[in-house]
Every structure is written in structure tokens, then in C-alpha cells.
Design a protein around this motif. Sequence first.
Motif, mmCIF file in Angstrom:
data_model
loop_
_atom_site.group_PDB
_atom_site.id
_atom_site.type_symbol
_atom_site.label_atom_id
_atom_site.label_comp_id
_atom_site.label_asym_id
_atom_site.label_seq_id
_atom_site.Cartn_x
_atom_site.Cartn_y
_atom_site.Cartn_z
ATOM 1 N N ALA A 139 1.253 -1.330 -0.209
ATOM 2 C CA ALA A 139 -0.058 0.263 -0.151
ATOM 3 C C ALA A 139 1.007 0.807 -0.249
ATOM 4 O O ALA A 139 0.596 2.087 -0.929
ATOM 5 C CB ALA A 139 -1.062 -0.247 1.320
ATOM 6 N N TYR A 140 1.745 1.241 0.967
ATOM 7 C CA TYR A 140 3.379 2.659 0.814
ATOM 8 C C TYR A 140 3.813 2.558 -0.722
ATOM 9 O O TYR A 140 3.377 3.647 -1.064
ATOM 10 C CB TYR A 140 4.329 1.954 2.129
ATOM 11 N N ARG A 184 2.264 1.484 -3.821
ATOM 12 C CA ARG A 184 1.154 2.337 -4.686
ATOM 13 C C ARG A 184 0.831 4.228 -3.929
ATOM 14 O O ARG A 184 0.658 4.562 -5.371
ATOM 15 C CB ARG A 184 0.545 1.085 -4.409
ATOM 16 N N HIS A 185 1.079 3.807 -3.138
ATOM 17 C CA HIS A 185 0.618 4.987 -2.792
ATOM 18 C C HIS A 185 1.718 6.270 -3.248
ATOM 19 O O HIS A 185 1.627 7.660 -2.801
ATOM 20 C CB HIS A 185 -0.207 5.562 -1.637
ATOM 21 N N ASN A 186 2.786 4.835 -2.909
ATOM 22 C CA ASN A 186 3.399 7.197 -3.181
ATOM 23 C C ASN A 186 4.902 6.490 -5.076
ATOM 24 O O ASN A 186 6.010 6.840 -4.693
ATOM 25 C CB ASN A 186 5.210 6.632 -2.031
#
Length: 60
Positions: A15-16, A18-20
Motif C-alpha cells: 500500500a505504501y 502504491r501510494h508513493n
Amino acid sequence: MSHRWMFDVLTDLEAYARHNGLPQLARKLSEAAGQAVHEMATVPVTERVERQPPVQSRAE
């Protein structure tokens, strides 16, 4: 101890990523989680037991 913690960590890292803006890393982390599922499904239950470290005796 279950292996659930490992999936929680991989999911958080994915998730980190993908979000970054790290889509390739996110893909690899997803693949790693899939590989872990596959390997754990093929290991007999008796081999999945976490081994405890040996108890150290106290020097008296």
C-alpha cells in the motif's frame, strides 16, 4: 505463532509503494505475498511449527 504478521507487513508495504509512486515495487510485494501463500500451502503442518530458541541455563 501464525504467519499472519508477514502478510500484514507485505500488505502495508505494498500500500505504501502504491501510494508513493512505486508501482513496480508494489507489484513485487504482491508477488511475494502470493509466493508465501504458495509455499506455506505446500509445507506440511508439522514443519510449520515455529521453533523456539533453546533455553539458556544460568551460570551459578
